[in-house]
Enzyme design. Structure first.
Site, mmCIF file in Angstrom:
data_model
loop_
_atom_site.group_PDB
_atom_site.id
_atom_site.type_symbol
_atom_site.label_atom_id
_atom_site.label_comp_id
_atom_site.label_asym_id
_atom_site.label_seq_id
_atom_site.Cartn_x
_atom_site.Cartn_y
_atom_site.Cartn_z
ATOM 1 N N HIS A 180 0.816 -1.216 0.000
ATOM 2 C CA HIS A 180 0.000 0.000 0.000
ATOM 3 C C HIS A 180 0.856 1.275 0.000
ATOM 4 C CE1 HIS A 180 -3.722 1.945 -0.038
ATOM 5 N NE2 HIS A 180 -4.335 1.354 0.986
ATOM 6 N N ASP B 280 -2.293 2.202 -4.582
ATOM 7 C CA ASP B 280 -3.525 2.611 -3.920
ATOM 8 C C ASP B 280 -4.610 1.560 -4.122
ATOM 9 O OD1 ASP B 280 -2.391 5.000 -3.093
ATOM 10 O OD2 ASP B 280 -2.970 6.052 -4.934
#
Length: 422
Positions: free
Chosen positions: A393, A397
């Site tokens: 992450h 995204d």
């Protein structure tokens, strides 16, 4: 005159390995370039060939020892081996009559029973030192005499599957093997246990996976895909495909090709973090997890974006065969930009795969099963598969991860998109 056999150069930045098994025992004839030992590195097993023909001399290291590149492993004595091998075996008949009853049913020489020795083994290829740790463990678990097992592995070596098959074909042998189990090492509670040293490959896997958990901000997103179109295409063309290309048409070819298209649309999934920089790869080197006797390994399909489905299937088929034979090369395990792991072949319904650093994402495939779904307002049964994308992450995204999975799903549910690059 004896010739020393040393640890060969194992690859860039690799300076040591673990001796996995001896393939030749002292006194056995050895041909030029014949493998005499197997070394376990951080990625693959490497066989050490004999530089000369002769007779196997003394082993300088034991199974499980760590050895440095250039260190001596053994010696090869001069001679044609034809006369030397029987000479080395000559003392064996003397202790054989006394040793025969001492071994017991199903596994002489495989416990700590007194009176057993290497000379009790029916053949050098079936001796404990010649069997891999996983095979030795299977022999202990099933109480199978390795001398009665026909090996299907490389050079006729016994595999874990051979032991399992031998055990299942002799159901009556299970009760007879039970007394031998009592000789296994026992814990303080009196219940039997076995302690086996981790292979170097397993140690490396453990270290890298834990490193991935500690470093990456991992998250997994899921989707499911209707496999109807791919199954129909495979059923329609599999015979023609195999006849033309010499390889079976599987599902991985479709998924790898679809993944390369989705990676081109969502480049961050194919990128990696190096320090404070993001490296975007303008190519797709796809790591595919395949089974080997030592565990899962991940060879890399180079420039998969330029390959056809047939080219991908040929490459995967070659990887699978050589992984089983233990002949994958070190360079074939390096440099992937994205990984696909198919747990479905083992029956997995859903999982959260772990990233293979320095990659930033891994796609998990799972088993296909018929489930009720709604199509055009009607409940119908379709062959469905869950997809799982684990990603870092820090770089990717949630929107990009979901978009990637949707693009992959669309290509699999309508394979024509793969043909027209849509």
């Amino acid at each position: 005159m004896a010739t020393e056999v040393t640890v060969p150069v194992l690859g860039e930045s690799i300076t040591e390995a673990t001796l996995g098994e001896w393939l030749k025992q002292p006194g056995e004839a050895v041909a030029v370039d014949e493998p005499i030992a197997s070394l376990e590195t951080d990625k693959v097993s490497v066989e050490v060939p004999s530089p000369v023909a002769g007779v196997m001399g003394q082993h300088a290291v034991a199974v499980g020892d760590t050895v440095q590149v250039g260190a001596m492993l053994a010696t090869i004595d001069a001679g044609d081996g034809a006369a030397a091998a029987p000479a080395a075996a000559a003392p064996a008949p003397a202790p054989a009559p006394a040793a025969a009853p001492a071994g017991g049913e199903g596994g002489a020489g495989y416990g700590d029973q007194p009176g057993t020795s290497a000379s009790d083994a029916p053949a050098a290829g079936d001796s404990p030192a010649a069997l891999s740790p996983s095979v030795r463990r299977a022999v202990l678990e099933h109480g199978v005499d390795p001398s009665t097992v026909k090996g299907t592995g490389r050079d006729g070596r016994i595999t874990k599957e051979d032991v399992t098959a031998a055990a299942s074909s002799k159901p009556a042998a299970a009760p007879a093997a039970a007394p031998a189990a009592a000789a296994a090492p026992a814990a303080a509670s009196g219940r039997p246990e076995e302690r086996v040293r981790m292979t170097r490959l397993r140690q490396t896997i453990a270290k890298r996976l834990k490193e991935a958990q500690n470093t990456a901000a991992m998250l997994t997103t899921f989707n499911d895909v209707d496999m109807t179109a791919v199954i129909e295409a495979r059923a329609k063309y599999k015979d023609l495909f195999e006849k033309k290309h010499g390889v079976r048409l599987g599902f991985m070819g479709f998924f790898v090709k679809a993944a390369t298209m989705a990676l081109k649309d969502i480049p961050s999934v194919n990128a990696s973090i190096e320090g404070d920089d993001i490296v975007y790869h303008n190519y797709a080197d796809i790591s595919v997890a395949v089974s080997s006797p030592g565990g899962l390994v991940v060879p890399v399909i180079r420039d998969a974006q330029d390959l056809t489905v047939a080219g991908i299937e040929k490459t995967i088929g070659d990887f699978g065969k050589r992984a089983k034979d233990g002949t994958l090369k070190m360079d074939e395990m390096k440099g992937g930009t994205f990984t696909i792991s198919n747990g479905g072949v083992f029956g997995s319904l859903m999982s959260t795969p772990i990233i293979n650093p320095p990659q930033s994402a891994v796609l998990g495939l799972h088993r296909i099963e018929e489930r009720p779904v709604v199509r055009d307002g009607q409940v119908v049964v379709r062959p469905m598969m869950y997809l799982a994308l684990s990603y870092d992450h820090r770089l990717i995204d949630g929107r990009e991860a979901v978009t990637f999975l949707v693009a992959l799903k669309n290509a699999i549910e309508d394979p024509t998109r793969i043909l027209i690059d849509l």
